[in-house]
Design an enzyme around this catalytic site. Structure first.
Site, PDB file in Angstrom:
ATOM      1  N   CYS A 131      16.187  -7.919   1.686  1.00  9.20           N
ATOM      2  CA  CYS A 131      16.320  -9.298   2.159  1.00  9.20           C
ATOM      3  C   CYS A 131      17.738  -9.805   1.988  1.00  9.20           C
ATOM      4  CB  CYS A 131      15.324 -10.200   1.429  1.00  9.20           C
ATOM      5  SG  CYS A 131      15.418 -10.093  -0.369  1.00  9.20           S
TER       6      CYS A 131
ATOM      7  N   GLU B 115       9.681 -15.604  -2.155  1.00  5.98           N
ATOM      8  CA  GLU B 115      10.985 -15.040  -1.791  1.00  5.98           C
ATOM      9  C   GLU B 115      10.747 -14.264  -0.512  1.00  5.98           C
ATOM     10  OE1 GLU B 115      13.682 -12.711  -0.856  1.00  5.98           O
ATOM     11  OE2 GLU B 115      13.179 -11.513  -2.630  1.00  5.98           O
TER      12      GLU B 115
ATOM     13  N   PRO C 238       0.796  -1.234   0.000  1.00  3.05           N
ATOM     14  CA  PRO C 238       0.000   0.000   0.000  1.00  3.05           C
ATOM     15  C   PRO C 238       0.826   1.282   0.000  1.00  3.05           C
ATOM     16  CG  PRO C 238      -0.898  -1.568   1.578  1.00  3.05           C
ATOM     17  CD  PRO C 238       0.395  -2.142   1.095  1.00  3.05           C
TER      18      PRO C 238
END
Length: 463
Positions: free
Chosen positions: A268, A234, A159
């Site tokens: 990540c 992922e 969002p």
């Protein structure tokens, strides 16, 4: 279900835009149109799809500055890092234009008395649930191979980057792709879990991919399992950056700063746990902390700024909680350690020493500018510490001996291993994780085949 979505500039804390969330009837109209567009697109010749993706690369470069400004406004990374997302996406598009024919070429199988072959055919409409930290690159590294292999894309973006999501949809149109082939959904945040589960179960959706948190990944993977549909996940990472006793410490320390604080540590594949030989930890720590303290933090639109804010206030609060718990458990603060006073969601580049399993900075994914240093007395302990995580995305090993680095890497569970290099994604290599970092692969041959129907043909030869 008409709750508004409000985007916030993380540098100032001020409202950027307000979007009306869609009701279910509007979502279903869009899914209908996207499903039809995907079916028609899958029948197009590969040359047509390649030409479209080439035009997409041209638009990515032509609109680079506009998109960079939007990315920086919505999630806070410096303009140069934002612009790099567009260029990397364009490079990936050209890679697939140049290589997809080879990657999807029919494979003949030699069987006596039979003409047999394996081909890669489109699956249809693919639902993509994407995160905010790389608003363009995360989408494009999935969407480009999906589109060129004949699929359509239904994008549910985070969002807080709704503006980027809608701009990406327009980018595909600007490149001359069919109007509904890539559609972005605008769904109110409270309704996302229910609507995503419903869409995964919908017969118009062929498969799903998600990049995001472990909680979201578990929900999407479970929903895909119930629907017996392909999924690629992922998820989080807590990558180890292992410095062995023969490493070039100056190079390793300078690389470590880039590996941790790019995108304000909100990646990540950022290195998060620095596992350093006791023989070189003093020198590494001194150089690393000096590099961290030299980082210029501030307004990400300023050319000299190297690190902007965290993307949201809750992310900053979570990082502070992880730090405070770890300091209470015995970690030692060497740099930073608190939110920056003033507007926006800034956090000081932070380093802690004496990290070990059982501490939040070691056990959890720290999604922000917080680095933890742990000491290893030999290679065996370095391997044990690197593996002491539920995640398994990548590992980076620093050593003067490539064979030694490879042998250490082979004993650490991860989806990728980098020797004397910072972990990165590249269109020519598959990208993905193991353990709680997810499953499936993006990019390279794996990426263009993940959402293809691997189909066998068997035709007896005429006698």
């Amino acid at each position: 279900m008409n709750t508004a979505i409000t985007t916030i500039n993380p540098s100032t804390g001020r409202v950027l835009a307000v979007y009306d969330a869609w009701d279910r009837s509007r979502i279903d109209l869009v899914v209908d149109a996207a499903h039809a567009a995907a079916a028609a697109w899958g029948r197009e010749a590969l040359e047509v799809r390649k030409a479209a993706v080439r035009r997409l690369a041209e638009q990515l470069r032509a609109q680079k500055d506009r998109f960079a400004g939007l990315i920086t406004a919505e999630m806070g990374k410096p303009l140069a890092e934002a612009a790099a997302e567009l260029e990397k996406s364009a490079i990936t598009a050209i890679y697939y234009v140049d290589n997809t024919e080879r990657l999807l070429h029919d494979e003949e199988i030699v069987i006596d008395g039979v003409d047999a072959w394996v081909c890669y055919e489109p699956m249809g409409l693919i639902l993509a649930v994407m995160p905010w930290n790389f608003p363009v690159w995360q989408v494009m590294r999935f969407a480009i191979p999906a589109i060129i292999s004949g699929n359509g894309v239904l994008l549910k973006h985070s969002p807080n980057v709704t503006g980027c999501a809608l701009a990406l949809e327009q980018l595909f149109r600007d490149a001359g792709l069919p109007e509904h082939l890539m559609r972005a959904l605008v769904i109110a945040e409270p309704d996302v879990p229910r609507e995503i589960e419903r869409l995964i179960a919908d017969d118009r959706v062929a498969a799903v991919t998600l990049t995001g948190s472990n909680r979201a990944g578990a929900a999407v993977g479970a929903a895909a399992g119930r629907a017996a549909k392909k999924s690629v996940l992922e998820l989080g990472g807590s990558d180890a950056f292992v410095v062995l006793d023969d490493a070039d410490v100056a190079v390793a320390a300078a690389s470590a700063v880039r590996a941790r604080y790019n995108n304000a540590g909100q990646s990540c594949v950022c290195a998060k746990r620095f596992i350093v030989s006791h023989k070189v930890v003093a020198e590494f720590t001194e150089r690393f902390v000096a590099g961290v303290r030299s980082l210029k933090v501030g307004n990400p639109t300023a050319p000299s700024v190297q690190m902007g804010p965290l993307a949201r206030a809750d992310l900053r609060d979570a990082l502070q909680r992880q730090l405070d718990q770890s300091l209470a458990a015995g970690a030692q603060l060497l740099a930073g350690g608190r939110a920056v006073a003033g507007d926006g969601f800034f956090f000081e580049p932070t380093v802690v020493a004496n990290a070990r399993p059982g501490m939040a900075v070691f056990d959890e994914e720290t999604f922000g500018p917080l680095a933890s240093i742990a000491v290893a007395h030999d290679d065996e302990e370095a391997i044990r510490l690197a593996n002491a995580t539920p995640f398994g995305l990548s590992v980076s090993i620093w050593t003067a001996s490539t064979p030694r680095g490879v042998q250490v890497a082979k004993r650490i569970t991860s989806g990728a291993a980098f020797i004397n290099a910072v972990t990165a994604s590249d269109a020519r290599l598959p990208f993905g994780g193991t353990k709680k970092s997810g499953y499936g692969r993006e990019l390279a041959a794996a990426g263009v085949r993940e959402f293809s129907n691997v189909r066998t043909y068997w035709v007896p030869k005429a006698v």
